[in-house]
Design a protein around this motif. Sequence first.
Motif, PDB file in Angstrom:
ATOM      1  N   SER A 547      -1.710  10.716   0.039  1.00 28.28           N
ATOM      2  CA  SER A 547      -2.408  11.334  -1.089  1.00 28.28           C
ATOM      3  C   SER A 547      -3.770  10.657  -1.185  1.00 28.28           C
ATOM      4  O   SER A 547      -3.882   9.509  -1.621  1.00 28.28           O
ATOM      5  CB  SER A 547      -1.617  11.149  -2.386  1.00 28.28           C
ATOM      6  OG  SER A 547      -0.414  11.887  -2.351  1.00 28.28           O
ATOM      7  N   TYR A 548      -4.808  11.362  -0.750  1.00 31.46           N
ATOM      8  CA  TYR A 548      -6.102  10.726  -0.508  1.00 31.46           C
ATOM      9  C   TYR A 548      -6.808  10.274  -1.771  1.00 31.46           C
ATOM     10  O   TYR A 548      -7.776   9.518  -1.699  1.00 31.46           O
ATOM     11  CB  TYR A 548      -7.004  11.676   0.272  1.00 31.46           C
ATOM     12  CG  TYR A 548      -6.532  11.964   1.681  1.00 31.46           C
ATOM     13  CD1 TYR A 548      -5.600  11.141   2.320  1.00 31.46           C
ATOM     14  CD2 TYR A 548      -7.016  13.064   2.380  1.00 31.46           C
ATOM     15  CE1 TYR A 548      -5.170  11.400   3.607  1.00 31.46           C
ATOM     16  CE2 TYR A 548      -6.593  13.332   3.679  1.00 31.46           C
ATOM     17  CZ  TYR A 548      -5.674  12.512   4.282  1.00 31.46           C
ATOM     18  OH  TYR A 548      -5.258  12.772   5.563  1.00 31.46           O
ATOM     19  N   GLN A 549      -6.375  10.714  -2.959  1.00 33.85           N
ATOM     20  CA  GLN A 549      -7.023  10.267  -4.184  1.00 33.85           C
ATOM     21  C   GLN A 549      -6.540   8.872  -4.602  1.00 33.85           C
ATOM     22  O   GLN A 549      -7.218   8.201  -5.373  1.00 33.85           O
ATOM     23  CB  GLN A 549      -6.802  11.280  -5.323  1.00 33.85           C
ATOM     24  CG  GLN A 549      -5.361  11.425  -5.798  1.00 33.85           C
ATOM     25  CD  GLN A 549      -4.571  12.443  -5.008  1.00 33.85           C
ATOM     26  OE1 GLN A 549      -4.632  12.467  -3.786  1.00 33.85           O
ATOM     27  NE2 GLN A 549      -3.809  13.285  -5.704  1.00 33.85           N
ATOM     28  N   TRP A 550      -5.385   8.425  -4.094  1.00 32.98           N
ATOM     29  CA  TRP A 550      -4.863   7.099  -4.465  1.00 32.98           C
ATOM     30  C   TRP A 550      -4.008   6.519  -3.331  1.00 32.98           C
ATOM     31  O   TRP A 550      -2.846   6.163  -3.523  1.00 32.98           O
ATOM     32  CB  TRP A 550      -4.053   7.182  -5.767  1.00 32.98           C
ATOM     33  CG  TRP A 550      -3.106   8.367  -5.876  1.00 32.98           C
ATOM     34  CD1 TRP A 550      -2.234   8.832  -4.946  1.00 32.98           C
ATOM     35  CD2 TRP A 550      -2.956   9.219  -7.027  1.00 32.98           C
ATOM     36  NE1 TRP A 550      -1.543   9.906  -5.414  1.00 32.98           N
ATOM     37  CE2 TRP A 550      -1.963  10.173  -6.697  1.00 32.98           C
ATOM     38  CE3 TRP A 550      -3.540   9.256  -8.295  1.00 32.98           C
ATOM     39  CZ2 TRP A 550      -1.550  11.170  -7.597  1.00 32.98           C
ATOM     40  CZ3 TRP A 550      -3.131  10.250  -9.179  1.00 32.98           C
ATOM     41  CH2 TRP A 550      -2.151  11.190  -8.832  1.00 32.98           C
ATOM     42  N   PRO A 551      -4.560   6.374  -2.129  1.00 35.23           N
ATOM     43  CA  PRO A 551      -3.763   5.976  -0.956  1.00 35.23           C
ATOM     44  C   PRO A 551      -3.120   4.599  -1.079  1.00 35.23           C
ATOM     45  O   PRO A 551      -1.974   4.412  -0.638  1.00 35.23           O
ATOM     46  CB  PRO A 551      -4.775   6.020   0.195  1.00 35.23           C
ATOM     47  CG  PRO A 551      -6.115   5.889  -0.467  1.00 35.23           C
ATOM     48  CD  PRO A 551      -5.978   6.591  -1.776  1.00 35.23           C
TER      49      PRO A 551
END
Length: 658
Positions: A547-551
């Motif tokens: 999940s690229y918003q909160w890796p």
Amino acid sequence: MTICLPHLRCLPICSLLVPLLFVTVSVFSAAAAEVETLERSDSPLPGTFAEPPLLAERVAAGDLPPIGERLPELPLVADFDGKTLGQPGGKLLMLVGRNKDVRLFTVYGYARLVGFDETFELVPDLLQKVEVEEGRIFTLHLRPGHRWSDGHPFTAADFRYWWEDMANNDKRFPAGPPITLLVNGEAPVFEVLDETTVRYSWSAPNPFFLPALAGARPLFIYAPAHYLKQFHPAHSDPAALQAKAEDLGLRNWAQLHNRMDSLYGFDNPDLPVLQPWRLITKPPSQRFVAERNPYFHRIDPEGLQLPYLDHFVLDVVGGSLLPIKTGAGDSDLQSRGLNFSDYTFLKEGEERGGYNVRLWETVRPSELALYPNLNAKDAVWRDLFRDVRVRRALSLAIDRELINQVIYFGLGLTGNQAVLPASPLHDETHRQAWAQFDSTAANALLDEVGLGKRNSRGVRLLPDGRPMEIVVETAGENLQETDILELAKEAWAGLGIKLFIKPLQREVLRNRIFAGDTLMTMSFGLENGIPTADLPPNEFVPVQQHSYQWPKWGQYFETKGQSGEAPDLPVALELMELYQDWQTAPDRAGRLAAWQRILEINAEQVFSFGLVAQIPQPVVAREGLHNLPETAIYNWNPGAQFGVYRTETLWIEEPARR
């Protein structure tokens, strides 16, 4: 509604979004007291079994046992509703962009312990049946006589090996068993009841378990013990293993075992598999060939062993060449590397290329989306991205209607990343929250944050005096990304923000995102836009590294705190609490309440910027390819794209080539 373009047949774009994806399997219920059974109502077994011609030659030569000795005692009779009985033989050629795509043999082969059928209900596949008690005790019954692709029996010993020698070995699985197998941090009690029966028990319900087994990238809880023991120090000489690892440039036996045991990666031709085809090409290669599995467990209604196709071939070409080579007729079945923008070009080449183009429905909340990295290394940008006013401003400054008209001919559904109207969880206010183009409001929000100072070129200044310049990194795999970002660049310039586009190779991009080097990413939207309360809300909470918003928050959860970063934003902590509430809810009402609040938070907080949803996916199929649906839902999870439509039933009737 219907859509029409030049060269575009009218397609009922929403007709497929029926409650087929609303997986409300009763085994998820924690309230049931009795044992519930998940089993198939297969067609009756035919009186005789038939050999595919390719294997009949090997049987006659004495190189292979006859069909009756290769099938399980109760083979799976494939569902042929709407399909035609096929002719065995031939090969299917598909184009891919990189060596790693060899894993598509696992994805599209879609042999799973339990899997989704074409109506997206869970059914046993490799398993004969599953018994579930109170949503927490799962008894798995294998098919007696089932064998790996090398002919060795597939039994409970393969589950024991994975559990004892892999998942609970701190060298092979340093973080312990996969997070999906933990309930409130508790691992299951694993039992072998007999040669073909295993049981997993938790003290509380585990609603993740069966869907994980059915995934496009499934949870593998078994491994071919007879093959892998040679790479494990509990079963082989440790010194010899260390020497072998060093010869291959690896540090230890665990790295060696890891290289050899990837049932998902499908990159070891020697590794026995249960898929319809087995790899016969050693990577790296420009062409990967998979040959039919002689011990595959499915048959057609007349007793012919599947798959119909003798070979499945993946040709590796440059990613930018995928649409061009597809349009030239170089692929038998293609969706990878194709976008809606390729449709007219592909349609015009149908007659010349000897193929036809179909449009399948997609169910992402947004076809493409922007992801600000809340875990970015740059402390100034990280603090700004964690300020909801900044995220709202950036979202308000995107003209989604313009993107829809220019890129998608006005055919898509605009809005932020929220569930689609076909989902029972849909709330239109969520999709429209902070999604209306309003540059005045966006500028006011940035001024409120304290970003009112600008340089001589009108670019806002960051708190440390740097110009407010955002580099958006992409995988550079389609022109739509660049075209959309050019529109966003123009819109954000009106805010006093400079946007730069940086395309990278996908693996390089992911590593940069995970490390916090990337400020913002453009990538595909979330996967499943039509969930139900009974499906895990994983994509809307920080529990996944990809999940690229909160890796880093996702990595922290996936590794049980061994790496990554613990969530420290209050709203992220609330999401984690709601995730726990969903997991432990005693009934569907409790899961629904958790989902609703999770979606409400995502809408308010705008953790990612959705753009346009429900964009049709072009699927190109050669003339004479049978048993592929004309219209269908194209989705990674659930569905495995082509996998749920059973590629083993595809067959090719050789057409007269134009």
